[in-house]
Structures are given as structure tokens and as C-alpha cells.
Design an enzyme around this catalytic site. Sequence first.
Site, short mmCIF file in Angstrom:
data_model
loop_
_atom_site.label_atom_id
_atom_site.label_comp_id
_atom_site.label_asym_id
_atom_site.label_seq_id
_atom_site.Cartn_x
_atom_site.Cartn_y
_atom_site.Cartn_z
N GLY A 158 -23.17 -52.50 46.73
CA GLY A 158 -21.90 -52.87 46.10
C GLY A 158 -21.97 -54.01 45.12
O GLY A 158 -21.16 -54.10 44.19
N ASP A 190 -20.34 -58.49 46.87
CA ASP A 190 -19.18 -57.97 46.16
C ASP A 190 -17.88 -58.48 46.78
O ASP A 190 -16.98 -58.90 46.09
CB ASP A 190 -19.21 -56.43 46.13
CG ASP A 190 -19.49 -55.80 47.49
OD1 ASP A 190 -19.69 -56.53 48.49
OD2 ASP A 190 -19.52 -54.55 47.57
N ASP A 248 -15.32 -59.69 53.73
CA ASP A 248 -14.23 -59.08 54.48
C ASP A 248 -14.16 -59.74 55.86
O ASP A 248 -13.62 -60.83 56.00
CB ASP A 248 -14.52 -57.57 54.54
CG ASP A 248 -13.38 -56.75 55.10
OD1 ASP A 248 -12.22 -57.06 54.82
OD2 ASP A 248 -13.65 -55.77 55.82
N PHE A 265 -7.49 -51.65 50.51
CA PHE A 265 -8.83 -51.11 50.30
C PHE A 265 -9.10 -51.00 48.80
O PHE A 265 -8.42 -50.28 48.08
CB PHE A 265 -9.03 -49.76 50.99
CG PHE A 265 -10.49 -49.46 51.10
CD1 PHE A 265 -11.25 -49.99 52.13
CD2 PHE A 265 -11.14 -48.70 50.12
CE1 PHE A 265 -12.62 -49.77 52.21
CE2 PHE A 265 -12.51 -48.47 50.19
CZ PHE A 265 -13.25 -49.01 51.24
N ASP A 301 -17.16 -49.23 46.74
CA ASP A 301 -17.07 -47.79 46.92
C ASP A 301 -16.12 -47.40 48.04
O ASP A 301 -15.77 -48.20 48.91
CB ASP A 301 -18.45 -47.22 47.28
CG ASP A 301 -18.84 -47.55 48.72
OD1 ASP A 301 -18.84 -48.75 49.07
OD2 ASP A 301 -19.11 -46.62 49.50
N ARG A 328 -17.81 -46.47 42.48
CA ARG A 328 -18.55 -47.70 42.11
C ARG A 328 -18.57 -47.90 40.60
O ARG A 328 -18.65 -49.01 40.11
CB ARG A 328 -20.00 -47.62 42.60
CG ARG A 328 -20.16 -47.63 44.12
CD ARG A 328 -21.63 -47.88 44.45
NE ARG A 328 -21.98 -47.53 45.83
CZ ARG A 328 -21.79 -48.32 46.89
NH1 ARG A 328 -21.23 -49.49 46.74
NH2 ARG A 328 -22.15 -47.93 48.09
P1 IMP Z 1 -18.01 -57.73 56.21
O1 IMP Z 1 -19.22 -57.86 57.04
O2 IMP Z 1 -16.84 -57.14 56.97
O3 IMP Z 1 -17.60 -59.01 55.51
O4 IMP Z 1 -18.35 -56.60 55.18
C1 IMP Z 1 -18.44 -56.75 53.85
C2 IMP Z 1 -18.78 -55.40 53.26
O5 IMP Z 1 -17.78 -54.42 53.61
C3 IMP Z 1 -18.76 -55.49 51.76
O6 IMP Z 1 -20.02 -55.82 51.25
C4 IMP Z 1 -18.33 -54.09 51.36
O7 IMP Z 1 -19.45 -53.25 51.27
C5 IMP Z 1 -17.46 -53.61 52.50
N1 IMP Z 1 -16.03 -53.76 52.17
C6 IMP Z 1 -15.15 -54.62 52.70
N2 IMP Z 1 -13.92 -54.47 52.19
C7 IMP Z 1 -14.02 -53.49 51.26
C8 IMP Z 1 -13.07 -52.89 50.35
O8 IMP Z 1 -11.87 -53.23 50.25
N3 IMP Z 1 -13.57 -51.89 49.56
C9 IMP Z 1 -14.87 -51.48 49.60
N4 IMP Z 1 -15.78 -52.03 50.43
C10 IMP Z 1 -15.36 -53.02 51.25
MG MG Z 2 -21.43 -54.36 50.38
#
Ligand code: IMP
Ligand code: MG
Length: 178
Positions: A43, A99, A102, A151, A158, A164
Site C-alpha cells: 500500500g 500508507d 489504523d 474505508f 486497496d 491502488r
Molecule cells: P493496522 O495494523 O490496523 O494499523 O493496519 C494498517 C494496514 O491496514 C494498512 O497498512 C492498510 O493496508 C490497511 N488499512 C487500514 N485501513 C484501511 C483503509 O481504510 N483502506 C485500505 N486499507 C486499510
Molecule cells: Mg498496508
Amino acid sequence: MRNDIEKVLYSEEVILKKVKEMAKKISDDYREKDLLMVVILKGSVIFASDLIKNIDIPCDIDFMAVSSYGSGSESSGNVVIKKDIDGNIEGRDILIVEDIVDTGNTLSFLVDYFKEKKANTVKIVTLLDKPSRRNVNVDVEYSGFEVPNEFLVGYGLDYNEKYRNLPFVGILKSSIYS
Ligand code: IMP
Ligand code: MG
């Protein structure tokens, strides 16, 4: 593809302006350091390429691929490294390029990983930050935009590996994934 987008949040122009500001700050902060930018596949690739082009100090680039398996679409603390970086980490100033932050699970794992490998410093740059979803606390040094709990796709992000290549960041219509 464009028809699947509810709303464009950040246009290509707005993103590039922000990315240039971030690159300037990073260049100033790392002038006396040994900067290694670690791009998290897939991403972050589009963000990273715009960012790195605008960094005006010497820097190395490497890539990592990780996955975290959790329930549903949410990531978990169980992060698995699918591709590790090639070079040495010890004593380097690591800047992780993401990217979006979250839940924070992925980054919390990665920061610990690099610290364990004796990096000199470990910091994070992310284009997007979704603080309302945070599970674990992570310090994000450089963040482009704080985003709502929606989202998002485009500019590298993606849904099922699609979207993407959209040049902007937008909200995906909920009818696509529900
Ligand atoms: P975390 O470990 O939950 O912080 O995950 C982060 C990863 O989740 C990012 O690198 C993205 O690949 C994916 N992600 C989180 N939110 C989104 C979104 O709104 N759209 C697309 N991918 C997301
Ligand atoms: Mg990612």
C-alpha cells in the site's frame, strides 16, 4: 472504478503538496543521520515514491512485506513477516513508511522489531492516520492527513487488491464491500 467512489477526500494535487511538506521536514530532521526508509508493501509504494523523490539528503531504501491475521478485516497483533529487509539495521536511523495507521497493530510490531535489531532510532511516516480506530499506542512522527473512520482506497490503498492505481484518496461506496 471511479463509479465505486463515494467521495474524493484528497486530490492528487492536494496530496502532492502535503507530501512535499513532509519530505522537507524529514530532510531537515535527518540531515546528520543515517537514514534508511523502510517501505511497507504494498500500500505504501505510491506514497513512498512521491515522498522519496522529494527528500534532498542521502537515504537508503528497503522494503518489507507483513501480514497480520485477525478477525474479519481488522488486523491483529499477530504480525507475520513475509519479506524482510535485505540490509543491516544496527545503528541505522529507520523511518518506516506506511500508507495508513489504523489499529496500530502492524506498526507497533515493526517498531519493536527494529528496536530489537538495535536500530539507532525508529520513527514512522504515514500519509493517513485514522486515530479513532487505534488499539495500541504508536508514536507517529510524521502524518499527512487525519482521516475519518471510513474505508479508503486509492493512491496505494486497496480493497481486495483493487483501486491502488487511483491517483486520489477516496471513500469506497459501502455497497461495494457489504
Ligand atoms: P493496522 O495494523 O490496523 O494499523 O493496519 C494498517 C494496514 O491496514 C494498512 O497498512 C492498510 O493496508 C490497511 N488499512 C487500514 N485501513 C484501511 C483503509 O481504510 N483502506 C485500505 N486499507 C486499510
Ligand atoms: Mg498496508
